[in-house]
Design a protein around this motif. Structure first.
Motif: not given
Length: 412
Positions: A36-58
């Motif tokens: 979505v961010n790189l191909v569709l060029n639709y800017q989503l908040p990277w930092l909070p979403m990657f933090i959530i995904i990292a917590l989900e992985l942990a």
């Protein structure tokens, strides 16, 4: 390929399956976020979403570790896993459009899993949490999005989600539990059928053996009569032979009477005190060397039995006597009492007791002790079940085994 995947997932427990699916969803989330961010060029908040995904992985890694160590209750673990999925998905949806996100319907997935695998109340907890998450996403939407007819559209989506969640929790959950109950009933029925087949096979074998013993027994009676005419044969020996032959003949006669009563389904109401006296007479006659302690607290209670009841009780007593042969305390305690409108007969010995690992395998020919395979116990249990009675096996604290026979008392 598809069959291999199905076999792979079918071998997993519910918790392992949820964690595996979460691991796949984490990979998909990272891929979609980058797409979505790189191909569709639709800017989503990277930092909070990657933090959530990292917590989900942990959380997923920690859950795998806890499951391997077996440190949690299975049902509670499933509940926690599904609650975590609802929470993480709600957080991701909050930073990617909220209630306008097309993936908001994924909140129904934990509800469906909970409806199938958990109890009604646990499933209702998951559904309630998902509804609360969706409601918060709808409530926190910016005002400029809720213009015109869009407000009604989003509220309609919320109502549709609410209805779908209730259908999954109530109807699908009820159908899943009904299927589980039916499978349990079918499994118990098959187990009972196998047990009945074994009992029938044993009954046929015992009837054949009894029939074959009739002729040699009659021959022994004739031989004992001929020996009685010989003056050189000691009288003590003749008396012992005659006693044993008469005992065998009486057993055969009693077997025939019992068989006829069972075939005719003849039952009779009898005083519990009379049964206690019959048991006492059998014990004193058959095992004069064993010390019996009889206690009768049944007063004038009555039970309904047929000819198979006394032999079933006698089998249990015989096992108790054999189990106490090598014990220093050879006393057998037989107590009859009333409890909750049930006639109870407690038979306690002081032998080695039952093998604990086999106490719950009564119908599967367990090796209950070193004296035999427990076939007589199984047959006694079958006879008692036919008369609405029950047989309880346990080891008592003072050493040895205790068998409790319960029968419903007759209400006049």
């Amino acid at each position: 390929m598809i069959k291999s995947l199905i076999n792979f997932f079918s071998k997993m427990s519910t918790v392992e399956l949820i964690m595996t699916l979460r691991g796949l969803s984490i990979i998909l989330q990272v891929f979609l976020l980058l797409f979505v961010n790189l191909v569709l060029n639709y800017q989503l908040p990277w930092l909070p979403m990657f933090i959530i995904i990292a917590l989900e992985l942990a959380f997923n890694v920690a859950s795998f570790s806890i499951t391997r160590n077996g440190a949690s209750s299975k049902k509670n673990h499933v509940l926690i896993q599904l609650l975590a999925d609802v929470f993480f998905l709600g957080c991701l949806l909050y930073f990617s459009g909220g209630a306008t996100n097309a993936f908001v319907s994924l909140l129904l997935v934990p509800i469906a899993i909970a409806a199938i695998t958990l109890s009604f109340w646990r499933g209702l907890i998951i559904a309630s949490c998902a509804i609360v998450i969706y409601s918060v996403l709808l409530w926190t939407m910016p005002m400029h999005v809720m213009h015109g007819n869009m407000a009604g559209h989003f509220i309609g989506m919320w109502i549709n989600f609410l209805f779908s969640a209730l259908v999954l929790s109530l109807i699908v959950g009820y159908l899943a539990r009904a299927i589980t109950r039916r499978e349990t009933t079918i499994a118990k029925f098959r187990e009972q059928q196998l047990k009945k087949e074994r009992i029938i096979a044993l009954g046929v074998a015992s009837a054949q053996v009894t029939h074959n013993l009739a002729t040699p027994l009659a021959t022994l009676q004739l031989l004992s009569e001929e020996l009685a005419e010989q003056p050189q044969v000691p009288n003590d020996l003749l008396n012992d032979i005659e006693q044993q032959v008469n005992r065998c003949a009486e057993s055969l006669r009693a077997f025939r009477v019992t068989t006829e009563q069972i075939k005719a389904n003849e039952k009779q109401s009898i005083r519990c005190a009379s049964i206690h006296q019959q048991i006492k007479y059998h014990c004193q006659l058959t095992y004069p060397e064993v010390s019996f302690k009889f206690i009768d607290k049944t007063l004038d209670a009555r039970i309904v039995i047929d000819g198979s009841f006394i032999p079933a009780v006698v089998n249990v007593i015989d096992n108790a006597v054999h189990a106490s042969q090598e014990s220093q305390n050879k006393t057998i305690e037989i107590e009859a009492y009333l409890q909750d409108q049930q006639w109870c007969l407690s038979i306690k010995d002081f032998g080695k007791g039952f093998v604990i690992e086999q106490l719950h395998e009564l119908g599967d020919f367990p090796q209950l002790s070193e004296y035999g395979f427990g076939v007589s116990i199984m047959l006694s249990n079958a006879s008692l079940e036919r008369l609405q009675g029950k047989l309880w096996l346990d080891n008592h604290q003072t050493g040895g085994a205790v068998v409790i026979i319960t029968m419903p008392t007759k209400v006049d």
